[in-house]
Write an enzyme that holds these catalytic residues in place. Structure first.
Site, short mmCIF file in Angstrom:
data_model
loop_
_atom_site.label_atom_id
_atom_site.label_comp_id
_atom_site.label_asym_id
_atom_site.label_seq_id
_atom_site.Cartn_x
_atom_site.Cartn_y
_atom_site.Cartn_z
N ASP A 25 0.82 -1.21 0.00
CA ASP A 25 0.00 0.00 0.00
C ASP A 25 0.86 1.27 0.00
O ASP A 25 1.96 1.27 0.56
CB ASP A 25 -0.90 -0.02 1.24
CG ASP A 25 -2.06 0.95 1.14
OD1 ASP A 25 -2.27 1.52 0.05
OD2 ASP A 25 -2.74 1.14 2.14
N ASN A 73 -10.60 -3.11 -6.08
CA ASN A 73 -9.76 -2.15 -6.83
C ASN A 73 -10.29 -1.83 -8.24
O ASN A 73 -9.84 -0.86 -8.86
CB ASN A 73 -8.31 -2.64 -6.93
CG ASN A 73 -7.53 -2.49 -5.65
OD1 ASN A 73 -6.62 -3.25 -5.36
ND2 ASN A 73 -7.87 -1.50 -4.83
C1 FPP Z 1 -1.99 0.07 -3.31
O1 FPP Z 1 -1.48 1.40 -3.26
C2 FPP Z 1 -1.49 -0.60 -4.49
C3 FPP Z 1 -2.25 -1.21 -5.46
C4 FPP Z 1 -3.72 -1.27 -5.42
C5 FPP Z 1 -1.62 -1.84 -6.65
C6 FPP Z 1 -0.43 -2.71 -6.33
C7 FPP Z 1 0.29 -2.98 -7.59
C8 FPP Z 1 1.63 -3.07 -7.70
C9 FPP Z 1 2.57 -2.98 -6.55
C10 FPP Z 1 2.24 -3.21 -9.03
C11 FPP Z 1 2.32 -4.54 -9.63
C12 FPP Z 1 2.74 -5.66 -8.79
C13 FPP Z 1 3.32 -6.78 -9.24
C14 FPP Z 1 3.34 -7.99 -8.40
C15 FPP Z 1 3.95 -6.86 -10.55
P1 FPP Z 1 -2.48 2.58 -3.49
O2 FPP Z 1 -2.59 2.83 -4.94
O3 FPP Z 1 -3.78 2.27 -2.82
O4 FPP Z 1 -1.74 3.76 -2.78
P2 FPP Z 1 -2.42 4.98 -2.03
O5 FPP Z 1 -3.16 4.41 -0.86
O6 FPP Z 1 -1.25 5.80 -1.63
O7 FPP Z 1 -3.31 5.66 -3.02
#
Ligand code: FPP
Length: 246
Positions: A25, A73
């Site tokens: 996150d 998501n």
């Molecule tokens: C949460 O941070 C992250 C996600 C919903 C996406 C996770 C994806 C990756 C790490 C990239 C791909 C992974 C692999 C295994 C290739 P957020 O977007 O909710 O962050 P925020 O809370 O700061 O908005």
């Protein structure tokens, strides 16, 4: 024990967790702090995943499970969702070579009906390669939700009852665990959530029954080997009683 930046990161090799799970996150906030688009945060987050998976393997852990995309998501913008899906495809393409070279296993957990046929094809390929090896295993949760996983397992059990191969009275925790996406994988002993959020967000609801949680303010793209060791050190200092008395 309070773990600070100054605490020496000397891990006890006899008390290493077998399975660590991470809610990746903070990618969006990491990007925002740098005036970059959110998608740049996800790209950086994917690199962090690569580095941390290598650290876990080198530390001798057996399993790393990461929450990459939840059943919730899909509510994000089309641009963000399609960038994340493309990142998964690129990552799986590259992972296929790495798996063969390093004999590592990769498993995708989650419901696959909603993801692209190309992603499903790549997942089938990584499953096929994983079947040849028995080393470190990385699990990536894509279109995963803990409640959804439990509902899908309940449907599988109902179908087994209807075909007559099992009766409702025969249901045990062990049998039910075997119907989850994580069948055959030990429960995580340690679940890490970076980025300052203190909730579980539908991650590994069944499997986390006795997990130790570790929360840190560090945003996922900045999470590094030291942070991982700090989390494991905290875990090693906990008194795990599993409902009993020590
Ligand atoms: C949460 O941070 C992250 C996600 C919903 C996406 C996770 C994806 C990756 C790490 C990239 C791909 C992974 C692999 C295994 C290739 P957020 O977007 O909710 O962050 P925020 O809370 O700061 O908005």
């Amino acid at each position: 024990m309070a773990i600070t930046k100054q605490t020496p990161l000397a891990l006890d090799p006899a008390r290493m967790p077998r399975h660590v799970a991470i809610i990746m996150d903070g990618n969006g906030r990491w990007a925002q702090k740098r005036a970059l688009p959110r998608t740049a945060g996800h790209k950086a987050g994917a690199e962090t995943f690569r580095r941390i998976a290598t650290c876990c393997k080198n530390l001798g852990l057996e399993y790393l499970t990461v929450y990459a995309f939840s059943t919730e998501n899909w509510k994000r913008s089309e641009d963000e969702v399609s960038t994340i899906m493309r990142l998964f495809e690129t990552y799986l393409h590259e992972a296929i070579d790495t798996m063969e070279r390093d004999h590592i296993r990769l498993k995708i957990l989650g419901e696959q009906a909603r993801i692209s046929p190309e992603l499903r094809r790549l997942i089938a390929k990584t499953d096929e390669i994983s079947a040849h090896y028995d080393g470190f295993q990385a699990n990536v949760c894509i279109n995963y939700g803990g409640r959804d996983e439990i509902v899908r397992a309940a449907k599988k059990f109902a179908a087994l009852c209807m075909e007559g191969s099992v009766t409702p009275e025969e249901l045990t925790e062990g049998l039910f665990s075997g119907l989850l996406d994580t069948a055959g994988i030990p429960d995580p002993e340690l679940i890490i959530r970076p980025s300052g959020e203190i909730r579980t967000s539908n991650f590994l609801l069944w499997q986390s029954a006795y997990a130790e949680y570790y929360f840190t303010d560090v945003l996922w793209p900045d999470f590094d080997e030291e942070e991982l060791k700090r989390a494991i050190l905290s875990y090693q200092g906990r008194n795990r009683r599993f409902g009993g008395v020590k």
